[in-house]
Design an enzyme around this catalytic site. Structure first.
Site, short mmCIF file in Angstrom:
data_model
loop_
_atom_site.label_atom_id
_atom_site.label_comp_id
_atom_site.label_asym_id
_atom_site.label_seq_id
_atom_site.Cartn_x
_atom_site.Cartn_y
_atom_site.Cartn_z
N LYS A 42 0.81 -1.20 0.00
CA LYS A 42 0.00 0.00 0.00
C LYS A 42 0.85 1.26 0.00
CE LYS A 42 -3.34 -2.26 3.07
NZ LYS A 42 -3.90 -2.21 4.45
N GLY A 43 2.08 1.14 0.48
CA GLY A 43 2.90 2.29 0.82
C GLY A 43 3.10 3.33 -0.27
N GLU A 98 7.76 2.45 -5.89
CA GLU A 98 7.77 1.84 -4.55
C GLU A 98 7.99 2.93 -3.50
OE1 GLU A 98 6.96 -0.07 -2.41
OE2 GLU A 98 8.29 -1.77 -2.10
N ASP A 99 7.51 2.70 -2.30
CA ASP A 99 7.70 3.70 -1.25
C ASP A 99 9.14 3.74 -0.76
OD1 ASP A 99 7.58 1.20 0.01
OD2 ASP A 99 6.07 1.76 1.48
N ASP A 102 14.47 -1.05 1.32
CA ASP A 102 15.07 -1.29 2.63
C ASP A 102 16.10 -2.42 2.47
OD1 ASP A 102 15.35 -1.08 5.42
OD2 ASP A 102 13.76 -2.52 5.79
N LYS A 130 16.89 3.40 1.88
CA LYS A 130 17.69 3.20 3.10
C LYS A 130 18.93 2.41 2.74
CE LYS A 130 14.00 2.53 6.43
NZ LYS A 130 13.54 1.60 7.46
N PHE A 151 13.40 4.20 11.22
CA PHE A 151 12.05 3.85 10.78
C PHE A 151 11.27 5.11 10.47
CE2 PHE A 151 7.83 2.07 10.67
CZ PHE A 151 8.07 0.89 9.98
N ASP A 158 3.66 3.35 6.68
CA ASP A 158 2.93 3.02 7.91
C ASP A 158 3.83 2.44 8.99
OD1 ASP A 158 3.36 0.49 6.53
OD2 ASP A 158 2.01 -0.37 8.02
N ARG A 164 -0.17 6.44 7.84
CA ARG A 164 -0.02 6.65 6.39
C ARG A 164 -0.51 8.03 5.96
NH1 ARG A 164 1.23 1.64 4.06
NH2 ARG A 164 0.19 -0.15 4.96
P1 IMP Z 1 12.47 -4.43 1.62
O1 IMP Z 1 13.07 -4.73 2.97
O2 IMP Z 1 13.43 -3.66 0.74
O3 IMP Z 1 11.94 -5.66 0.98
O4 IMP Z 1 11.28 -3.40 1.87
C1 IMP Z 1 10.05 -3.87 2.17
C2 IMP Z 1 8.99 -2.90 2.56
O5 IMP Z 1 9.13 -2.66 3.95
C3 IMP Z 1 8.95 -1.51 1.96
O6 IMP Z 1 8.33 -1.48 0.72
C4 IMP Z 1 8.07 -0.82 2.98
O7 IMP Z 1 6.70 -1.07 2.72
C5 IMP Z 1 8.46 -1.48 4.27
N1 IMP Z 1 9.37 -0.62 5.04
C6 IMP Z 1 10.71 -0.71 5.13
N2 IMP Z 1 11.20 0.27 5.91
C7 IMP Z 1 10.13 0.98 6.32
C8 IMP Z 1 9.99 2.16 7.14
O8 IMP Z 1 10.94 2.76 7.65
N3 IMP Z 1 8.71 2.61 7.31
C9 IMP Z 1 7.62 2.01 6.77
N4 IMP Z 1 7.72 0.93 5.99
C10 IMP Z 1 8.96 0.43 5.77
MG MG Z 2 6.05 -1.44 0.53
#
Ligand code: IMP
Ligand code: MG
Length: 175
Positions: A42-43, A98-99, A102, A130, A151, A158, A164
């Site tokens: 959703k982000g 993508e939001d 990470d 990040k 975070f 969220d 959000r």
């Molecule tokens: P990944 O770890 O790169 O697979 O990221 C996965 C998802 O984790 C991102 O698309 C976000 O939805 C969520 N996420 C990671 N870090 C944060 C944060 O600091 N705040 C909110 N959502 C996060």
């Molecule tokens: Mg996401």
């Protein structure tokens, strides 16, 4: 959540200006083409809504949703598509929106899955990156803002489905 402490990291004005710059860059890069934007739910929905209204090229949109097994703010690495796009992307110019990148696990999975469908081009635009959190190497093609760690919430992002709706991005200071 009630006693969460937070500080503004990116204000709505800063976000506005940055989104405008990204949209200009994307519009230049895809000039004369029709872009398929795939928002990751959703982000990314707030970012995507702002971005498309700044684009100067025609675009169509679709959405996907992914889940990673694990809970809370920790992703375990096992990714599944829980809602696929409804559109055929073969021979299309596709930009995943993508939001936040990470660990990189979600996007590297999605990019691999979409590449198998034969798009003409496939790039990624992430609102936040990040950089120090990667578990797999992954580089987004367009990035709004870069931070090391921490975070963040608001502007679509969220914490357990809350926060959000904040128009600015905050960093949580007491996690
Ligand atoms: P990944 O770890 O790169 O697979 O990221 C996965 C998802 O984790 C991102 O698309 C976000 O939805 C969520 N996420 C990671 N870090 C944060 C944060 O600091 N705040 C909110 N959502 C996060
Ligand atoms: Mg996401």
């Amino acid at each position: 959540m009630e006693n969460m402490q937070k500080e503004i990291l990116y204000s709505r004005d800063q976000i506005d200006r940055r989104v405008m710059e990204l949209a200009e860059e994307i519009s230049r890069d895809y000039a004369g083409r029709e872009l398929v934007l795939v928002g990751v739910l959703k982000g990314a929905f707030v970012f995507m809504a702002d971005l498309i209204r700044r684009l100067k090229i025609p675009c169509i949109i679709d959405f996907a949703r992914l889940a990673s097994y694990g809970s809370g703010s920790v992703s375990s690495g096992q990714i599944v598509i829980t809602k696929d796009i409804e559109m055929e992307i073969r021979d299309r110019d596709v930009l995943i929106v993508e939001d936040i990148v990470d660990t990189g696990l979600t996007l590297s999975y999605l990019v691999r899955a979409f590449k198998e469908r034969g798009p003409r081009s496939l790039k990624v635009c992430a609102f936040l990156d990040k950089r120090l959190r990667r578990k797999v190497s992954f580089e987004a093609d367009y990035v709004g803002f870069t931070l090391d760690d921490g975070f963040v919430i608001g502007y679509g992002l969220d914490f357990n489905e809350k926060a959000r709706f904040f128009p600015d991005v905050y960093i949580v200071t007491n996690l």
